[in-house]
Design a protein around this motif. Structure first.
Motif, PDB file in Angstrom:
ATOM      1  N   SER A  50     -74.077   6.528 -28.534  1.00 15.24           N
ATOM      2  CA  SER A  50     -73.293   7.711 -28.577  1.00 15.24           C
ATOM      3  C   SER A  50     -71.883   7.807 -29.913  1.00 15.24           C
ATOM      4  N   SER A  51     -72.129   6.974 -30.999  1.00 16.77           N
ATOM      5  CA  SER A  51     -71.373   7.082 -32.200  1.00 16.77           C
ATOM      6  C   SER A  51     -72.393   7.294 -33.053  1.00 16.77           C
ATOM      7  N   HIS A  52     -73.717   7.063 -33.458  1.00 22.57           N
ATOM      8  CA  HIS A  52     -75.002   7.560 -34.101  1.00 22.57           C
ATOM      9  C   HIS A  52     -74.312   8.550 -34.801  1.00 22.57           C
ATOM     10  N   TRP A  53     -74.423   9.831 -34.733  1.00 28.95           N
ATOM     11  CA  TRP A  53     -73.510  11.293 -35.822  1.00 28.95           C
ATOM     12  C   TRP A  53     -73.110  10.876 -36.567  1.00 28.95           C
ATOM     13  N   GLY A 132     -92.401   6.847 -43.697  1.00 31.03           N
ATOM     14  CA  GLY A 132     -93.463   5.499 -42.459  1.00 31.03           C
ATOM     15  C   GLY A 132     -92.728   5.793 -41.587  1.00 31.03           C
ATOM     16  N   TRP A 133     -91.245   4.926 -41.992  1.00 24.32           N
ATOM     17  CA  TRP A 133     -90.519   5.127 -40.692  1.00 24.32           C
ATOM     18  C   TRP A 133     -90.990   5.990 -39.453  1.00 24.32           C
ATOM     19  N   GLN A 134     -90.802   7.359 -40.124  1.00 24.56           N
ATOM     20  CA  GLN A 134     -91.047   8.425 -39.018  1.00 24.56           C
ATOM     21  C   GLN A 134     -92.532   8.155 -38.340  1.00 24.56           C
ATOM     22  N   GLN A 135     -93.309   8.234 -39.031  1.00 23.70           N
ATOM     23  CA  GLN A 135     -94.579   7.351 -38.337  1.00 23.70           C
ATOM     24  C   GLN A 135     -94.754   6.473 -37.497  1.00 23.70           C
ATOM     25  N   ARG A 136     -93.664   5.275 -37.589  1.00 26.43           N
ATOM     26  CA  ARG A 136     -93.655   4.378 -36.669  1.00 26.43           C
ATOM     27  C   ARG A 136     -92.909   4.325 -35.848  1.00 26.43           C
ATOM     28  N   TRP A 137     -92.060   5.026 -36.088  1.00 29.63           N
ATOM     29  CA  TRP A 137     -90.353   5.588 -34.550  1.00 29.63           C
ATOM     30  C   TRP A 137     -91.060   5.830 -33.850  1.00 29.63           C
ATOM     31  N   PRO A 138     -92.168   7.073 -33.514  1.00 30.74           N
ATOM     32  CA  PRO A 138     -92.878   6.967 -31.545  1.00 30.74           C
ATOM     33  C   PRO A 138     -93.526   5.920 -30.928  1.00 30.74           C
ATOM     34  N   VAL A 139     -93.944   4.952 -32.343  1.00 29.27           N
ATOM     35  CA  VAL A 139     -94.880   4.020 -31.262  1.00 29.27           C
ATOM     36  C   VAL A 139     -94.044   2.335 -31.167  1.00 29.27           C
ATOM     37  N   MET A 140     -92.681   2.488 -31.834  1.00 29.06           N
ATOM     38  CA  MET A 140     -91.966   1.325 -31.706  1.00 29.06           C
ATOM     39  C   MET A 140     -91.672   0.981 -30.247  1.00 29.06           C
ATOM     40  N   ARG A 141     -91.429  -0.754 -30.185  1.00 34.26           N
ATOM     41  CA  ARG A 141     -91.418  -1.443 -28.835  1.00 34.26           C
ATOM     42  C   ARG A 141     -90.012  -1.069 -28.503  1.00 34.26           C
ATOM     43  N   SER A 142     -89.262  -1.553 -29.439  1.00 32.06           N
ATOM     44  CA  SER A 142     -87.965  -2.304 -29.736  1.00 32.06           C
ATOM     45  C   SER A 142     -86.945  -1.117 -30.982  1.00 32.06           C
ATOM     46  N   LYS A 143     -86.210  -0.475 -30.473  1.00 34.48           N
ATOM     47  CA  LYS A 143     -85.821   1.024 -31.643  1.00 34.48           C
ATOM     48  C   LYS A 143     -83.962   0.151 -31.712  1.00 34.48           C
ATOM     49  N   PRO A 144     -84.420   0.367 -33.323  1.00 29.13           N
ATOM     50  CA  PRO A 144     -82.300  -0.338 -32.844  1.00 29.13           C
ATOM     51  C   PRO A 144     -81.877   1.601 -32.480  1.00 29.13           C
ATOM     52  N   ALA A 145     -80.814   1.218 -31.591  1.00 27.34           N
ATOM     53  CA  ALA A 145     -80.091   2.480 -31.109  1.00 27.34           C
ATOM     54  C   ALA A 145     -79.795   3.536 -32.215  1.00 27.34           C
ATOM     55  N   ASN A 146     -78.610   2.358 -33.733  1.00 27.46           N
ATOM     56  CA  ASN A 146     -78.207   3.116 -35.002  1.00 27.46           C
ATOM     57  C   ASN A 146     -78.702   3.260 -35.407  1.00 27.46           C
ATOM     58  N   PRO A 147     -79.735   3.709 -36.454  1.00 28.65           N
ATOM     59  CA  PRO A 147     -80.145   3.460 -37.642  1.00 28.65           C
ATOM     60  C   PRO A 147     -79.578   3.974 -38.404  1.00 28.65           C
ATOM     61  N   ALA A 148     -78.169   4.748 -38.406  1.00 31.28           N
ATOM     62  CA  ALA A 148     -77.597   5.709 -39.219  1.00 31.28           C
ATOM     63  C   ALA A 148     -77.840   5.440 -40.582  1.00 31.28           C
ATOM     64  N   PHE A 149     -77.765   4.437 -41.213  1.00 30.37           N
ATOM     65  CA  PHE A 149     -78.574   4.649 -43.088  1.00 30.37           C
ATOM     66  C   PHE A 149     -79.539   5.105 -43.298  1.00 30.37           C
ATOM     67  N   THR A 150     -80.481   4.824 -41.888  1.00 25.09           N
ATOM     68  CA  THR A 150     -81.894   5.879 -42.155  1.00 25.09           C
ATOM     69  C   THR A 150     -81.731   7.019 -42.126  1.00 25.09           C
ATOM     70  N   ASN A 151     -81.048   7.751 -41.006  1.00 16.71           N
ATOM     71  CA  ASN A 151     -80.574   8.909 -41.060  1.00 16.71           C
ATOM     72  C   ASN A 151     -80.237   9.587 -41.776  1.00 16.71           C
ATOM     73  N   PHE A 152     -79.355   8.594 -42.118  1.00 10.04           N
ATOM     74  CA  PHE A 152     -78.069   9.601 -43.925  1.00 10.04           C
ATOM     75  C   PHE A 152     -79.050  10.141 -44.077  1.00 10.04           C
ATOM     76  N   LEU A 153     -80.499   9.243 -45.353  1.00 15.34           N
ATOM     77  CA  LEU A 153     -81.174   9.587 -45.971  1.00 15.34           C
ATOM     78  C   LEU A 153     -81.899  10.202 -46.003  1.00 15.34           C
ATOM     79  N   MET A 154     -82.589  10.517 -44.554  1.00 16.27           N
ATOM     80  CA  MET A 154     -83.622  11.576 -43.460  1.00 16.27           C
ATOM     81  C   MET A 154     -82.463  12.666 -44.011  1.00 16.27           C
ATOM     82  N   GLU A 155     -81.266  12.481 -44.199  1.00 16.32           N
ATOM     83  CA  GLU A 155     -80.362  14.085 -44.403  1.00 16.32           C
ATOM     84  C   GLU A 155     -80.357  14.813 -45.491  1.00 16.32           C
ATOM     85  N   VAL A 156     -80.216  13.734 -46.634  1.00 18.67           N
ATOM     86  CA  VAL A 156     -80.261  13.598 -47.568  1.00 18.67           C
ATOM     87  C   VAL A 156     -81.210  14.755 -48.217  1.00 18.67           C
TER      88      VAL A 156
END
Length: 163
Positions: A50-53, A132-156
């Motif tokens: 819930s705190s991700h964004w 690479g993470w965008q491609q792996r994400w849909p098929v990951m079995r255990s996804k972290p609930a808060n990949p905030a740093f990665t999504n910050f970089l995605m935003e940038v």
């Protein structure tokens, strides 16, 4: 406006500089926060924390603050990258995706600061890792609930966030 500012922050981190300390030998004795991981298979539908964004926004704000200090000459880009990592760990803890992206980000900043690569190469290096993470994400079995740093970089980088 926010994306442009964030891109400028990352570009500032990735620009060339003349001196470097070895960031990979620094020890961090901080307490490690537990991280919520959600099984992305079966009936358990994945949801970001819930705190991700708001965490992404806090990381962006800290990156902006550190970028200003770099522009004032009070620290190097590598030092700023290390402080940003300490901030993200304190904010959201460790997770496999963010830890991997930070290692790639730091390597890119170090090589850029040393003059081994230019800003365009550094940006491409980070974008390739994010793809690479965008491609792996849909098929990951255990996804972290808060990949905030990665999504910050995605935003940038104007890329689709992990969701």
């Amino acid at each position: 406006m926010k994306k442009t500012l964030a891109l400028c922050v990352v570009a500032a981190f990735l620009g060339g500089c003349s001196s470097v300390k070895n960031p990979l030998t620094a020890k961090n004795n901080k307490e490690v926060k537990p991280v919520q991981v959600v099984d992305g298979t079966g009936n358990n539908e994945f949801h970001l924390a819930s705190s991700h964004w708001s965490d992404v926004a806090r990381i962006r704000d800290e990156a902006t603050r550190l970028s200003f200090q770099v522009s004032q000459g009070s620290m190097t880009k590598v030092q700023a990258a290390q402080l940003l990592d300490q901030f993200r760990i304190a904010q959201v803890g460790h997770n496999m995706v963010d830890d991997d992206m930070y290692a790639i980000y730091l390597r890119s900043v170090v090589e850029s600061q040393q003059g081994s690569i230019d800003t365009a190469q550094s940006k491409a290096y980070i974008q390739n890792a994010l793809s690479g993470w965008q491609q792996r994400w849909p098929v990951m079995r255990s996804k972290p609930a808060n990949p905030a740093f990665t999504n910050f970089l995605m935003e940038v980088m104007n890329m689709k966030p992990l969701q």
